[in-house]
Design a protein around this motif. Structure first.
Motif, PDB file in Angstrom:
ATOM      1  N   ALA A   1       0.868  -0.984   0.083  1.00  0.00           N
ATOM      2  CA  ALA A   1       0.024  -0.119   0.026  1.00  0.00           C
ATOM      3  C   ALA A   1       0.900   1.365  -0.112  1.00  0.00           C
ATOM      4  CB  ALA A   1      -1.048   0.058   1.486  1.00  0.00           C
ATOM      5  N   THR A   2       0.394   2.345  -0.609  1.00  0.00           N
ATOM      6  CA  THR A   2       1.285   3.481  -1.019  1.00  0.00           C
ATOM      7  C   THR A   2       0.306   4.681  -0.696  1.00  0.00           C
ATOM      8  OG1 THR A   2       2.678   2.344  -2.491  1.00  0.00           O
ATOM      9  CG2 THR A   2       2.595   4.607  -2.824  1.00  0.00           C
TER      10      THR A   2
ATOM     11  N   ARG B   1      -4.348   6.872  -1.168  1.00  0.00           N
ATOM     12  CA  ARG B   1      -3.897   5.650  -0.816  1.00  0.00           C
ATOM     13  C   ARG B   1      -4.192   4.720  -1.870  1.00  0.00           C
ATOM     14  NH1 ARG B   1      -6.084   4.444   4.093  1.00  0.00           N
ATOM     15  NH2 ARG B   1      -7.306   2.929   3.292  1.00  0.00           N
TER      16      ARG B   1
ATOM     17  N   GLU C   1      -3.196   0.514  -3.766  1.00  0.00           N
ATOM     18  CA  GLU C   1      -3.057  -0.782  -3.408  1.00  0.00           C
ATOM     19  C   GLU C   1      -1.364  -0.968  -3.608  1.00  0.00           C
ATOM     20  OE1 GLU C   1      -5.307  -3.210  -5.661  1.00  0.00           O
ATOM     21  OE2 GLU C   1      -7.159  -2.992  -4.449  1.00  0.00           O
ATOM     22  N   SER C   2      -0.970  -0.090  -4.460  1.00  0.00           N
ATOM     23  CA  SER C   2       0.542  -0.344  -4.797  1.00  0.00           C
ATOM     24  C   SER C   2       0.917   0.872  -5.502  1.00  0.00           C
ATOM     25  CB  SER C   2       0.759  -1.389  -5.873  1.00  0.00           C
ATOM     26  OG  SER C   2       0.003  -1.187  -7.098  1.00  0.00           O
TER      27      SER C   2
END
Length: 214
Positions: free
Chosen positions: A2-3, A116, A118-119
């Motif tokens: 998560a990013t 935010r 997921e990647s």
């Protein structure tokens, strides 16, 4: 992994930013964006003006199908706006399942979005979608989500603002300084500082009280 990413966008490049042309002193905070059969429906708070004026200003945008006041709390107005699906914008990208809108605050200077994903790939796809649709978002910060340490999930700008406000006694009662004084030291506007403090406090609360206690 998560990013978390922070983007900025010119005030008039975001659909809801049309209000700043006639009401330059207001601040708009996006509450949430939900999908609709005919497009998307953003809910947002407006500070610094009267409800009738808000409705009148937003109604002039050709992408607005319907806008109405939902609630009013301490001089802040919660608005609901039905947006025409023909007007592709960053609003459509914000309802993608791969990204979650953490905050979005706009002033006459600019919009700041915190997402935010997921990647990192999800963040990159959001950015690519915006550019393909003529929305010139600028990536300011990006970092991996670190749920075990709330302070590390803040952006550097949020951390600096919160730290300086704390050291200057802004959170004391009575306050020992003002937003204007802190903003001057940081070289930003009072509106930008207020939004930065709000986003930072929200992330600290989410991490400390929500995500750490499912």
């Amino acid at each position: 992994m998560a990013t978390v990413a922070e983007f900025t966008l010119a005030a008039d490049a975001f659909p809801l930013g049309t209000v700043f042309a006639q009401l330059p002193d207001v601040t708009v905070q996006l509450e949430r964006v939900i999908p609709d059969t005919n497009g998307v429906v953003p809910y947002f708070w407006v500070r610094g003006t009267e409800t009738n004026t808000i409705v009148e200003q937003f109604s002039e945008h050709p992408g607005v199908r319907d806008i109405r006041a939902v609630d009013q709390v301490d001089g802040e107005h919660l608005m609901r706006c039905a947006w025409d699906e023909e007007y592709d914008s960053v609003l459509d990208a914000l309802i993608a399942p791969e990204v979650v809108l953490l905050s979005a605050t706009g002033s006459a200077e600019e919009w700041t979005f915190e997402l935010r994903g997921e990647s990192r790939e999800a963040i990159a796809e959001f950015q690519e979608y915006c550019h393909e649709h003529g929305v010139s978002v600028v990536l300011e910060e990006i970092h991996a989500l670190r749920p075990l340490d709330a302070s590390q999930d803040l952006t550097e700008a949020q951390r600096d603002a919160l730290t300086l406000a704390y050291e200057r006694g802004y959170f004391n009662s009575p306050r020992e300084t003002t937003l204007k004084e802190i903003a001057a030291d940081l070289g930003i506007s009072q509106q930008a500082l207020g939004a930065r403090l709000q986003r930072g406090n929200r992330r600290l609360i989410e991490q400390a009280l929500i995500e750490s206690h499912p």
